[in-house]
Design an enzyme around this catalytic site. Sequence first.
Site, short mmCIF file in Angstrom:
data_model
loop_
_atom_site.label_atom_id
_atom_site.label_comp_id
_atom_site.label_asym_id
_atom_site.label_seq_id
_atom_site.Cartn_x
_atom_site.Cartn_y
_atom_site.Cartn_z
N MET A 8 10.93 3.44 3.19
CA MET A 8 10.63 3.07 1.82
C MET A 8 9.73 1.89 1.68
O MET A 8 9.12 1.84 0.92
CB MET A 8 12.32 1.76 1.36
CG MET A 8 13.32 2.06 0.14
SD MET A 8 13.25 2.92 -0.84
CE MET A 8 12.51 1.38 -1.45
N LYS A 9 9.31 1.18 2.77
CA LYS A 9 8.54 0.06 2.90
C LYS A 9 6.63 1.62 3.59
O LYS A 9 5.40 0.97 2.66
CB LYS A 9 7.95 -0.37 4.21
CG LYS A 9 9.23 -1.72 4.31
CD LYS A 9 9.48 -2.77 5.72
CE LYS A 9 10.43 -2.54 5.23
NZ LYS A 9 10.50 -3.75 6.91
N ASN A 59 14.70 -3.17 2.89
CA ASN A 59 14.10 -3.11 4.03
C ASN A 59 14.34 -1.64 4.70
O ASN A 59 13.76 -2.16 6.21
CB ASN A 59 14.64 -4.49 4.85
CG ASN A 59 14.87 -5.84 4.40
OD1 ASN A 59 13.26 -5.97 4.17
ND2 ASN A 59 15.79 -6.69 4.34
N CYS A 60 14.40 -1.21 4.18
CA CYS A 60 14.30 0.37 4.74
C CYS A 60 13.29 0.55 5.19
O CYS A 60 11.71 0.56 4.23
CB CYS A 60 15.22 1.21 4.11
SG CYS A 60 15.00 3.29 4.09
N ASP A 61 12.64 1.43 6.34
CA ASP A 61 11.04 1.45 7.06
C ASP A 61 10.68 2.37 6.16
O ASP A 61 9.52 2.14 5.74
CB ASP A 61 11.48 2.32 8.15
CG ASP A 61 11.29 1.16 9.49
OD1 ASP A 61 11.38 -0.63 8.80
OD2 ASP A 61 12.01 1.20 10.44
#
Length: 118
Positions: A14-15, A10-12
């Site tokens: 990472m997205k 859920n890391c931004d």
Amino acid sequence: MAITIYGIKNCDTMKKARSWLDGHGVAIAFHDYKASGVDKASLERWVKEHGWETVLNRAGTTFRALPDAEKQGLDADKAIALMLAQPSMIKRPVLDLGKGKTIVGFKPEIYEAAVPKG
């Protein structure tokens, strides 16, 4: 070539990295080190390649919440021990391109230059 991206689902950041990789047709395997952990050998390899100062996410809430005593006297061994105990302290993402080459963090221009396109 097998490319693995290490991080937290859920890391931004990472997205953004995964979106960039998908948009460039790069097939990846995802390793969620918060859910699955990370092995000491991988951390040692990343620290050797980039330095513990790069791999340890000191800006994150997990590190900032540590008691001051645990933040003092940091070196590679202590940083690796902290990251093994709490993988969310590892900077995200770590992109393993294979053949001993990794990228820590996400910057599109670095990915553009280093990542083979699918």
